[in-house]
Each structure stands twice: as structure tokens, then as C-alpha cells.
Design an enzyme around this catalytic site. Structure first.
Site, PDB file in Angstrom:
ATOM      1  N   CYS A   1      73.423  32.897  25.913  1.00  0.00           N
ATOM      2  CA  CYS A   1      72.201  32.318  26.482  1.00  0.00           C
ATOM      3  C   CYS A   1      70.978  33.000  25.881  1.00  0.00           C
ATOM      4  O   CYS A   1      70.639  34.122  26.253  1.00  0.00           O
ATOM      5  CB  CYS A   1      72.225  32.478  28.002  1.00  0.00           C
ATOM      6  SG  CYS A   1      70.718  31.917  28.814  1.00  0.00           S
TER       7      CYS A   1
ATOM      8  N   CYS B   1      68.137  33.782  28.282  1.00  0.00           N
ATOM      9  CA  CYS B   1      68.396  34.966  29.116  1.00  0.00           C
ATOM     10  C   CYS B   1      68.207  36.261  28.317  1.00  0.00           C
ATOM     11  O   CYS B   1      67.688  37.245  28.839  1.00  0.00           O
ATOM     12  CB  CYS B   1      69.827  34.954  29.647  1.00  0.00           C
ATOM     13  SG  CYS B   1      70.365  33.360  30.244  1.00  0.00           S
ATOM     14  N   ASP B   2      68.656  36.285  27.090  1.00  0.00           N
ATOM     15  CA  ASP B   2      68.830  37.568  26.405  1.00  0.00           C
ATOM     16  C   ASP B   2      67.970  37.783  25.162  1.00  0.00           C
ATOM     17  O   ASP B   2      67.995  38.881  24.594  1.00  0.00           O
ATOM     18  CB  ASP B   2      70.317  37.731  26.018  1.00  0.00           C
ATOM     19  CG  ASP B   2      71.212  37.781  27.253  1.00  0.00           C
ATOM     20  OD1 ASP B   2      70.730  38.204  28.318  1.00  0.00           O
ATOM     21  OD2 ASP B   2      72.390  37.386  27.152  1.00  0.00           O
TER      22      ASP B   2
END
Ligand code: NAP
Length: 322
Positions: free
Chosen positions: A136, A139-140
Site C-alpha cells: 500500500c 500507507c507507506d
């Protein structure tokens, strides 16, 4: 639970959506039973730091966050079974949910079984999950400021993630197993126009290398079998997702990719009393916070549905909705 052993709500799934549904249902005195799965916690269990969940201003580890979610639902009376549902029968009220030979009956069911990011299937990929391997970018990506990352995939997700990652990473190498892309032309053009993106086609990542964190990946040319080592601090696997909806194929309307269809603006499915929330429905946003939001919606929808029925348990359920 009624004297006949029929519960008001069963939640299937133990990720952000399921636990939030359980929390709201528990606080509404519906005494939910959460069949959370043997490997409860969902996709966040293979994530390390979560920095984009509101309320955790200093960030939180994915598994810690899921324990917090679970604890909060438990605090208000949620009951948990840490096992996998093996079968459901939604042909009539009460709805039936099975864990092996054990039968659980309920007036409403909230399906929150989530989705799984497809994995390459490498042992080393698993080893470095949360330590450089991610599924993701939203997200990261921020953990890879001025770092080199590799994205695998040739669909819209891979193009989108590659582009997004260039906001942080110093270099993004997109590796795709063919030289033809499944992604839409506009997404390809956008990534092509981005000079931080480099392309390696007809190639696969066949090993992730490093000691404690990822330091490189091994690339294999699918035509020549030649291998090269590409220095990288991160590997973003963007090869699609699979919704966990197999249990429901005989009962719920699914789209062509297996996502559960719900009525617009609602979590209601085609079966009365069955609601679906989180990533098993949503293939667009796929965030913990959006899944949690849908979990809340599912519990409110179930609560209203139960209130409106006023205990007419014998109503036939099989007729599909318009
Ligand atoms: P996808 O379209 O299924 O593409 C998956 C890609 O991964 C394909 O290029 C596939 O290669 C590759 N792949 C699959 N398994 C692999 C493996 N084991 N090793 C290496 N490569 C592998 O998935 P997606 O990109 O996640 O998109 C899913 C849906 O969401 C699509 O409908 C897409 O249009 C949509 N989406 C839209 C947007 C947007 O419009 N902004 C953004 C993201 C996603 P092959 O091509 O060789 O099979």
C-alpha cells in the site's frame, strides 16, 4: 441472545471494519458475536507503522492498532471466536453461520471479511513484510523519503503507486512481467511522463534481499532468465487484491471481481438482514479508516433493520431486492 439461542448480530471478520461494527453493535446492546477468523486483525497485521489513522498522532504499529480495536469492542460486550467461518446459510431467518460443525444463528449478519493484497509468493517477500515490503503506497510511501523503491505490476494500481511514490522516493523502478500493460493509457502516460520512474519490462522480482530490512531485489528477465540485483530500500507489490467473499457466492450478489455488492448509500446486500462492509465491498479506497467507517455504517444499518422488524423472525428472506 434470545432464549432460542438466536443472536441479534453476528459479525464475520476481525479487521478494522469488523471490530468497528462490533463496537457499535455492542454499544447498542446487540451483544454481537464476532467470528474474527483464526488469523484475526486483517491486513494491518502485516503492516508495521501506521501514521494515517486519525487519533494516533504519533503513529502506531498495525498489530497494536488491531489489538486496540478488538479491546474496545470487547469492552462493551463483544464476544469473539478466533476461528474461521466455514459455511453460511442465508436461505431463511434466522441466518446461519457455521464454524466446522458448530452452528450460530442470528437475525442479522455483518460481513466484514476484507480482502487480501495479492502476494508474489516468495519466502523472502514474507520475511520482509513491514520491513521494506509493502502492499500500500498510500500507507507507506512516506517512509521512503529519498529512498529507492521498486514497484511490481502492470495495472492501474502499479501506475498510480509508482507516480505517488515519486513524491517521496528518489527513484522508482517499475517492474512488469510483460511489455504490454493492463493499465489504462492515461495512467501509463502519466507514469511515462514522470522522469523519476524507470521501467523494466519482461521481468519479475524473484528474490527480496537484505539483512534486517530490504536492501535490494533480484530481477529475472523472463525471456533470457538472466538475473540482476537492483539496489532498493523498498518493494511495493501492486498486483491486485482478492476480496474474501468465497463463502458468500451462493447467497450474495458479487461483482465480476468478487466484491460484495451493496445498495448505493447503504451497507445492505441483496439478502435482508445481511450487511457488508470494508474491503470485501470497497475496491477503491481500501484504507483502515474507510473500512472502520463502513463498519460503523453496517452496525447502524443492522440496528435499524432489527428495530424495524420488531421480531418478525419467520419472514422469508430469499426474495432478491429490486
Ligand atoms: P489488475 O488490473 O488486476 O493488475 C494486476 C497487475 O499485476 C497486472 O499487470 C498483472 O500482470 C500483474 N500481476 C498479477 N500477478 C502477478 C504476479 N504474480 N507477478 C507479477 N505480476 C503480476 O490490478 P490493479 O492494478 O490493482 O487494478 C484493479 C482494478 O482497480 C482495475 O479495474 C483497475 O482499473 C482499478 N484501479 C483503478 C485506478 C484508477 O483509475 N485510479 C487505480 C487503481 C486501480 P498481467 O497484466 O501480466 O496479468
Amino acid at each position: 441472545m434470545s432464549e432460542s439461542g438466536v443472536r441479534e448480530v453476528i459479525v464475520i471478520g476481525g479487521g478494522p471494519a469488523g471490530y468497528t461494527a462490533a463496537l457499535y453493535a455492542a454499544r447498542a446492546n446487540l451483544e454481537p458475536l464476532v467470528i474474527e477468523g483464526f488469523q484475526w486483525g486483517g491486513q494491518l497485521m502485516i503492516t508495521s507503522d501506521v501514521e494515517n489513522y486519525p487519533g494516533y498522532a504519533d503513529g502506531v504499529l498495525g498489530p497494536e492498532m488491531m489489538k486496540d480495536f478488538r479491546r474496545q469492542a470487547e469492552r462493551f460486550g463483544g464476544e469473539f471466536i478466533s476461528d474461521d467461518v466455514t459455511r453460511v446459510d442465508f436461505s431463511a431467518l434466522p441466518l446461519r453461520v457455521y464454524v466446522g460443525d458448530d452452528e450460530y444463528r442470528a437475525e442479522s449478519v455483518i460481513v466484514a471479511t476484507g480482502a487480501n493484497a495479492r502476494q508474489l509468493g516468495l519466502e523472502s517477500e514474507r520475511t520482509f513484510q513491514g520491513r521494506g515490503v509493502s502492499y500500500c503506497a498510500v500507507c507507506d510511501a512516506a517512509f521512503f523519503r529519498e529512498k529507492r523503491v521498486v514497484v511490481v505490476g502492470g495495472g492501474d494500481s502499479a501506475m498510480e503507486e509508482a507516480n505517488f511514490l515519486t513524491k517521496f522516493a528518489s527513484k522508482v523502478t517499475l517492474v512488469h512481467r510483460r511489455d504490454d500493460f493492463r493499465a489504462s493509457q492515461i495512467m501509463i502516460d502519466r507514469a511515462r511522463a514522470n522522469d523519476k520512474v524507470e521501467w523494466i519490462t519482461n521481468a519479475v522480482v524473484d528474490e527480496v534481499l537484505g539483512e534486517t530490512v530490504v536492501t535490494s531485489v533480484r530481477i529475472r528477465d523472463v525471456n533470457t532468465d538472466e538475473v540482476t540485483e537492483l539496489p532498493a530500500d523498498g518493494l511495493f507489490v501492486a498486483i491486485g487484491h482478492d476480496p474474501s467473499s468465497k463463502l458468500f457466492v451462493d447467497w450474495l450478489e458479487l461483482d465480476e471481481n468478487g466484491y460484495v455488492l451493496t445498495r448505493p448509500g447503504s451497507t445492505a446486500t441483496n439478502v435482508d438482514g445481511v450487511f457488508a462492509v470494508g474491503d470485501v465491498v470497497d475496491h477503491v479506497y481500501r484504507q483502515a479508516v474507510t473500512a472502520a467507517g463502513m463498519g460503523c455504517m453496517g452496525a447502524l444499518d443492522a440496528e435499524r433493520w432489527l428495530a424495524a422488524r420488531e421480531g418478525h423472525l419467520e419472514t422469508a428472506l430469499t426474495a432478491p431486492r429490486e
